[in-house]
Design an enzyme around this catalytic site. Structure first.
Site, short mmCIF file in Angstrom:
data_model
loop_
_atom_site.label_atom_id
_atom_site.label_comp_id
_atom_site.label_asym_id
_atom_site.label_seq_id
_atom_site.Cartn_x
_atom_site.Cartn_y
_atom_site.Cartn_z
N GLU A 34 0.82 -1.21 0.00
CA GLU A 34 0.00 0.00 0.00
C GLU A 34 0.87 1.28 0.00
O GLU A 34 0.46 2.31 -0.55
CB GLU A 34 -0.94 -0.06 1.22
CG GLU A 34 -2.16 0.78 1.16
CD GLU A 34 -2.96 0.74 -0.15
OE1 GLU A 34 -3.12 -0.33 -0.76
OE2 GLU A 34 -3.42 1.82 -0.55
N HIS A 36 3.75 1.79 -1.61
CA HIS A 36 4.11 2.10 -3.00
C HIS A 36 2.90 2.64 -3.77
O HIS A 36 3.00 3.60 -4.53
CB HIS A 36 4.57 0.83 -3.73
CG HIS A 36 5.80 0.20 -3.19
ND1 HIS A 36 5.80 -1.00 -2.53
CD2 HIS A 36 7.09 0.61 -3.22
CE1 HIS A 36 7.03 -1.32 -2.18
NE2 HIS A 36 7.84 -0.36 -2.57
N GLN A 60 23.07 -1.16 -3.57
CA GLN A 60 22.72 -0.63 -2.24
C GLN A 60 22.60 -1.71 -1.17
O GLN A 60 22.18 -1.43 -0.05
CB GLN A 60 21.44 0.22 -2.31
CG GLN A 60 20.16 -0.53 -2.62
CD GLN A 60 19.00 0.41 -2.90
OE1 GLN A 60 18.92 1.02 -3.96
NE2 GLN A 60 18.09 0.56 -1.96
N GLN A 147 8.15 8.90 3.23
CA GLN A 147 8.76 9.47 4.44
C GLN A 147 9.32 8.37 5.35
O GLN A 147 10.13 8.63 6.22
CB GLN A 147 7.67 10.30 5.15
CG GLN A 147 8.01 10.88 6.49
CD GLN A 147 9.11 11.93 6.42
OE1 GLN A 147 9.18 12.72 5.47
NE2 GLN A 147 9.98 11.95 7.43
N SER A 185 8.31 -3.95 2.35
CA SER A 185 8.40 -5.25 1.66
C SER A 185 9.03 -6.27 2.59
O SER A 185 8.78 -7.47 2.47
CB SER A 185 9.24 -5.12 0.40
OG SER A 185 8.67 -4.14 -0.44
O1 PAF Z 1 13.40 3.18 -1.59
C1 PAF Z 1 13.67 2.33 -2.45
O2 PAF Z 1 12.86 1.48 -2.81
C2 PAF Z 1 15.05 2.33 -3.09
O3 PAF Z 1 16.03 2.69 -2.17
C3 PAF Z 1 15.14 3.20 -4.36
C4 PAF Z 1 14.90 4.67 -4.05
C5 PAF Z 1 14.11 2.74 -5.39
C6 PAF Z 1 16.53 3.09 -4.99
O4 PAF Z 1 16.83 1.78 -5.35
#
Ligand code: PAF
Length: 286
Positions: A34, A36, A60, A147, A185
């Site tokens: 929800e 996203h 990352q 946020q 997630s």
């Molecule tokens: O917040 C996320 O899902 C990720 O850090 C992003 C901003 C898509 C970068 O991979």
């Protein structure tokens, strides 16, 4: 809804979309919840066209982190994006984004030396690099971020300012389950017991926030109380509980008006983060 796997394809789709006005962008790593969908709806409400990216960015994740296990379900994500009224999805393969080992990285200093930057070395370098690439590929007029990833949001705001990306960054409030748990997630890793235990994060953040709003100015004591409340939950392994000044994520002073209360803890294999903000003198909704 157009689905593009190639950089050249999404560029040409965005060129077409731009004919109807400004383009909003929602970068994601997929496995939509929800939170996203709220970003997409908000983008839809404010802009004539919405582009979403779905890419689990290897840069990352640290070597001991959950890159391989990170949940993925492209079919379901595409269905949800379509139902939400998204115009185009960019879902590149790893080789499209990184055909070779990159030589160029984006490092945002200072803001990344605290909170998750301390416990996840290299994480924000990976985020800043992929977000810069995505901004260059899509060239949106605005980009929407949750946020919930408060430090990421500040890092991206700074990156956009420092590198003159010329787009608006829109922050959208955290979406929570009925019991307050922030949607993520990674919540799918939680066992039923861990799921119940994880509600301690938002509960303890609210207690700390109420204390500050109630006039408590000994922020070290508030921070200690916050950490102690999470540490007292047997299924929680506290990583950090911090209070910092916004927007620079610096140690707070008496004159600071905007504070970020941020926590990270592990519940089994799920590493969860959460935060609230406090504006001294008034209540904020986060
Ligand atoms: O917040 C996320 O899902 C990720 O850090 C992003 C901003 C898509 C970068 O991979």
């Amino acid at each position: 809804m157009r689905v593009c796997e190639k950089v050249a394809e999404i560029r040409s789709v965005v060129r077409e979309l731009r004919r109807s006005g400004p383009v909003a962008f929602v970068p994601t790593m997929g496995f939509f919840h929800e939170g996203h969908l709220t970003l997409m709806r908000e983008a839809r409400r404010r802009f004539p066209s919405v582009v979403v990216s779905i890419f689990v960015n290897p840069l990352q994740f640290g070597p001991a982190e959950d890159f391989a296990a990170y949940p993925r379900d492209l079919e379901r994500d595409l269905r949800l994006a379509r139902e939400t009224g998204v115009d185009a999805v960019f879902a590149p393969a790893r080789t499209e984004m990184y055909p070779e080992r990159p030589c160029t990285f984006v490092d945002v200093e200072r803001l990344t030396g605290v909170l998750c930057g301390r416990t996840r070395p290299g994480h924000f370098r990976g985020v800043a690099t992929v977000v810069s690439k995505l901004f260059n590929i899509v060239q949106p007029d605005a980009a929407f971020f949750g946020q919930k990833d408060a430090q990421q949001l500040q890092v991206i705001r700074r990156l956009v300012e420092d590198l003159n990306f010329g787009l608006e960054i829109v922050a959208v409030p955290t979406v929570r389950e009925a019991d307050g748990l922030a949607m993520s997630s990674r919540n799918m890793y939680l066992s039923p017991g861990e799921r119940r235990a994880a509600t301690v994060l938002y509960r303890s953040l609210q207690v700390a926030r109420e204390a500050i709003l109630g006039g408590e100015r000994d922020l070290s004591a508030v921070r200690e109380g916050l950490a102690a409340q999470i540490a007292a939950e047997p299924l929680a392994q506290l990583e950090y509980a911090e209070i910092l000044a916004l927007p620079d994520l610096t140690p707070p002073h008496a004159t600071d008006k905007e504070l970020l209360l941020a926590v990270a803890a592990r519940f089994g294999r799920a590493r969860l983060i959460d935060n609230v903000t406090v504006t001294i003198g008034e209540k904020t909704e986060t």
